[in-house]
Design a protein around this motif. Structure first.
Motif, PDB file in Angstrom:
ATOM      1  N   SER A 264       4.172  -1.564   1.379  1.00 57.06           N
ATOM      2  CA  SER A 264       2.754  -1.946   1.305  1.00 57.06           C
ATOM      3  C   SER A 264       2.061  -1.181   0.179  1.00 57.06           C
ATOM      4  O   SER A 264       1.259  -1.749  -0.572  1.00 57.06           O
ATOM      5  CB  SER A 264       2.059  -1.703   2.645  1.00 57.06           C
ATOM      6  OG  SER A 264       1.957  -0.324   2.922  1.00 57.06           O
ATOM      7  N   VAL A 265       2.369   0.115   0.049  1.00 60.17           N
ATOM      8  CA  VAL A 265       1.786   0.912  -1.041  1.00 60.17           C
ATOM      9  C   VAL A 265       2.204   0.325  -2.387  1.00 60.17           C
ATOM     10  O   VAL A 265       1.384   0.129  -3.293  1.00 60.17           O
ATOM     11  CB  VAL A 265       2.223   2.394  -0.940  1.00 60.17           C
ATOM     12  CG1 VAL A 265       1.801   3.168  -2.192  1.00 60.17           C
ATOM     13  CG2 VAL A 265       1.641   3.056   0.297  1.00 60.17           C
TER      14      VAL A 265
ATOM     15  N   ASN B 235      -3.124  -3.812  -7.862  1.00 60.35           N
ATOM     16  CA  ASN B 235      -4.154  -2.998  -8.517  1.00 60.35           C
ATOM     17  C   ASN B 235      -3.944  -2.962 -10.030  1.00 60.35           C
ATOM     18  O   ASN B 235      -4.900  -2.985 -10.810  1.00 60.35           O
ATOM     19  CB  ASN B 235      -4.131  -1.583  -7.927  1.00 60.35           C
ATOM     20  CG  ASN B 235      -5.299  -0.751  -8.387  1.00 60.35           C
ATOM     21  OD1 ASN B 235      -5.363  -0.359  -9.542  1.00 60.35           O
ATOM     22  ND2 ASN B 235      -6.247  -0.513  -7.491  1.00 60.35           N
TER      23      ASN B 235
ATOM     24  N   ALA C 140      -3.537  -3.790   2.352  1.00 54.98           N
ATOM     25  CA  ALA C 140      -2.486  -2.811   2.648  1.00 54.98           C
ATOM     26  C   ALA C 140      -2.048  -2.831   4.116  1.00 54.98           C
ATOM     27  O   ALA C 140      -0.846  -2.909   4.408  1.00 54.98           O
ATOM     28  CB  ALA C 140      -2.959  -1.417   2.245  1.00 54.98           C
TER      29      ALA C 140
ATOM     30  N   VAL D  96       0.605  -3.239  -3.100  1.00 56.81           N
ATOM     31  CA  VAL D  96      -0.832  -3.120  -3.365  1.00 56.81           C
ATOM     32  C   VAL D  96      -1.073  -2.430  -4.714  1.00 56.81           C
ATOM     33  O   VAL D  96      -2.001  -2.776  -5.448  1.00 56.81           O
ATOM     34  CB  VAL D  96      -1.500  -2.360  -2.198  1.00 56.81           C
ATOM     35  CG1 VAL D  96      -2.873  -1.876  -2.578  1.00 56.81           C
ATOM     36  CG2 VAL D  96      -1.603  -3.250  -0.980  1.00 56.81           C
ATOM     37  N   LEU D  97      -0.191  -1.503  -5.038  1.00 58.01           N
ATOM     38  CA  LEU D  97      -0.293  -0.835  -6.341  1.00 58.01           C
ATOM     39  C   LEU D  97      -0.066  -1.837  -7.472  1.00 58.01           C
ATOM     40  O   LEU D  97      -0.786  -1.834  -8.480  1.00 58.01           O
ATOM     41  CB  LEU D  97       0.738   0.294  -6.411  1.00 58.01           C
ATOM     42  CG  LEU D  97       0.741   1.146  -7.673  1.00 58.01           C
ATOM     43  CD1 LEU D  97      -0.567   1.909  -7.804  1.00 58.01           C
ATOM     44  CD2 LEU D  97       1.909   2.123  -7.659  1.00 58.01           C
TER      45      LEU D  97
ATOM     46  N   GLY E  91      -7.059  -3.754  -2.360  1.00 58.28           N
ATOM     47  CA  GLY E  91      -5.941  -2.950  -1.866  1.00 58.28           C
ATOM     48  C   GLY E  91      -6.165  -2.508  -0.427  1.00 58.28           C
ATOM     49  O   GLY E  91      -5.263  -2.596   0.418  1.00 58.28           O
TER      50      GLY E  91
END
Lengths: 84, 531
Positions: free
Chosen positions: A16-17, A24, A42, A20-21, A38
């Motif tokens: 998920s990190v 971004n 997330a 989402v990164l 995000g």
């Protein structure tokens, strides 16, 4: 059930990190808007990954499925961070 | 077996397993959360003996006088938080939270400072009492979001909420093919189908609310995980840069370590209210209390817009305005967080909306119970199932779930009957709460006849909830009859909620009786309860 839970919990969190990164770094919006997107995405991605891990009958299959998504996502993270 | 069926089977097993593991804590979260929707009303209800003599301030509340009282009686810890909550419709007093320095560290905890939350007369600024001593609603609210276990509890509740989200998503996948075709199906005859249908009905009808609660709850309790991840990866470990980008960039000053009297709040309050327009002032805070660098912060919500915060900041030494936002700190993240909070608390559409949220919270608590009962029912039919572990779950469901309801009812009774001036009443209520809950869990494990146990416990819950409401207008009529305005409304509202909870307990008790008549005697111990 516990092995699949832990796979979903930890790989799901990292995935998920990572996803989402990527968003971004890719989305053409203002910084605050990207952070909000995000924040909104997330947790559902994390929970979704845990469900995904449970969808397989064995922990090994769950692990493979999540890693198949995680590895390319991390490669994209690295590429985008280097290009930034 | 096709791949789809295998996946469905895996997810169905996971859904039941996850639901069972988190059920007791999730029940506490939803039951306490439903009650916490009326936190301000319950606090006002508990304080009625205090409020009879209270006079609402006309004009500007006496903030400066209250601060002078604190200066006289306490050595305020400059590095701690200092929060002022202005009087509102539920509370005619100025409420101030701060830390004071202790002459000597506490021999038990080693703490060198002490937290205070005090009430001050809004006209004279005189100390009225310790807010913490009559704040049962705050205790229930803490149970809702951290189980009363501070930061570890906060994260634990966050983890449970994450798996609640998992249960929702897996439930959607499992139920997807029947989501619309069986939308209105509720087979009230037949034990298993009734629970399954009730579970599916509440789950489906309440799906948007469930997703909203799971998501917003996660943001409150576990956002720190993504905050750290973002700060480390995206901002090279610079937490401040992330916070700035997320709109937490209001001006702060370095402490100069020069003492200064904290005055002029009344005047700046008037200016702040004129500047922010039609707002409800939520809180005032002072950064670097007592120092020349002190900043006075007024944070308010707009009365005309959905979930819109306004904030103005003054430098206390010069009373100069140094910051103003009229639109959620002019930042998407702050605006998003504000919306998330409003959705979670249901504070945007009056009491009708709050009551709907309350009933929904209780319905979700019922959904959790039906999930457990289905699991027990299913396992009871399996020959390989260990009777001991099944009994443990069955009895934990009875003792843990109904026990928390009984503990809450006992808390309400004590909050009403203990004299308002009694020293240590908050501790007594909290300890009684935990004692009752633990006793219920333990006794449930020792009680062979679970039906009788459930009926008895539900009966006592119903009686206690009703007793408090009835006592307000009989035994305590002398106090209640003197109430008027918003305090009277708060008392009536809380009494109505208590009577509703009592009626729900009676209804649940009747269902236990009904199921007892329907069920033929078997060798297997009957299901814990249909409550």
């Amino acid at each position: 059930m516990w092995p699949r839970t832990l796979i979903g919990l930890f790989i799901g969190l990292f995935l998920s990190v990572s996803l989402v990164l990527n968003l971004n770094l890719l989305l053409p919006f203002a910084e605050g808007t990207r952070l909000l997107i995000g924040l909104i995405l997330a947790f559902p991605i994390w929970a979704g990954c845990i469900v995904w891990a449970y969808a397989y009958p064995t922990a090994w299959k769950s692990f493979k499925a999540l890693m198949l998504m995680f590895v390319p996502s991390v490669i994209l993270n690295t590429t985008l961070m280097m290009l930034r | 077996m096709t791949m789809n069926n295998q996946t469905l089977k895996s997810l169905t097993n996971a859904h039941a397993w996850v639901g069972l593991i988190i059920s007791t804590v999730l029940f506490v979260i939803f039951f306490a959360g439903a009650i916490s929707l009326f936190k301000a009303n319950i606090t006002s209800w508990e304080r009625t003996p205090l409020l009879i003599d209270a006079k609402a301030a006309t004009g500007t509340p006496a903030f400066d006088k209250a601060l002078a009282t604190i200066e006289e009686q306490y050595q305020v810890e400059m590095h701690g938080g200092f929060f002022i909550f202005p009087p509102d419709e539920h509370n005619p007093y100025i409420e101030i939270g701060f830390e004071s320095e202790l002459a000597q560290p506490d021999p038990e905890t080693g703490e060198d400072h002490e937290h205070h939350t005090l009430l001050f007369d809004a006209t004279t600024g005189e100390l009225v009492g310790d807010s913490h001593e009559y704040n049962y609603a705050e205790f229930v609210y803490l149970l809702h979001y951290n189980l009363g276990l501070d930061r570890p509890g906060l994260y634990f509740v966050g983890l449970v909420t994450l798996f609640f989200f998992v249960a929702i998503l897996s439930g959607i996948v499992i139920h997807w093919r029947k989501l619309f075709s069986k939308f209105f199906q509720y087979r009230k005859d037949g034990k298993k189908d009734k629970w399954l249908d009730a579970h599916n009905l509440i789950g489906t009808m309440g799906l948007p609310m469930h997703i909203m609660y799971a998501f917003t709850g996660l943001v409150f309790n576990l956002v720190i995980i993504y905050q750290i991840s973002y700060a480390v990866i995206l901002y090279q470990g610079n937490q401040d840069a992330l916070l700035d980008a997320a709109g937490f960039d209001q001006p702060h000053l370095e402490e100069v370590d020069k003492r200064m009297a904290m005055t002029g709040v009344d005047e700046m309050y008037r200016r702040a209210m004129a500047t922010m327009g039609d707002v409800t002032l939520e809180r005032i805070s002072i950064e670097h209390y007592g120092d020349e660098s002190a900043i006075l912060v007024f944070a308010a919500t707009s009365n005309d817009d959905f979930s819109l915060w306004r904030e103005v900041r003054y430098l206390m030494s010069s009373q100069e305005q140094i910051y103003l936002t009229m639109d959620n700190y002019d930042n998407a993240v702050r605006g998003g967080l504000s919306t998330i909070a409003s959705l979670h608390f249901g504070d945007f559409a009056g009491y009708g909306m709050r009551m709907a949220f309350f009933l929904f919270g209780l319905a979700t608590a019922y959904l959790i119970i039906t999930g457990n009962l289905m699991w027990i029912d299913k396992r009871a039919k399996q020959r390989k199932q260990s009777a001991r572990s099944l009994n443990f779950v069955r009895r934990l469901t009875s003792g843990g779930f109904i026990g928390i309801v009984l503990a809450t009812a006992v808390g309400f009774v004590l909050a009403r009957v203990l004299p308002i001036e009694q020293f240590g009443r908050a501790d007594l209520i909290e300890r009684s709460f935990y004692a009752v809950w633990i006793a219920c869990i333990v006794i449930a494990q020792l009680f062979a006849n679970q039906k009788l146990f459930c009926k008895g416990l539900l009966g006592v819950c119903a009686a206690l909830f009703a007793l408090v409401a009835v006592a307000d207008w009989t035994l305590l009529y002398g106090v209640s009859s003197q109430l008027e305005g918003s305090v009277l409304r708060d008392v009536l509202l809380v009494d109505a909620i208590l009577l509703l909870l009592s009626a729900i307990c009676v209804g649940a008790m009747k269902r236990v009786y009904a199921s007892e008549k329907q069920m033929a005697p078997t060798d297997v111990e009957p299901i814990a309860s249909q409550a």
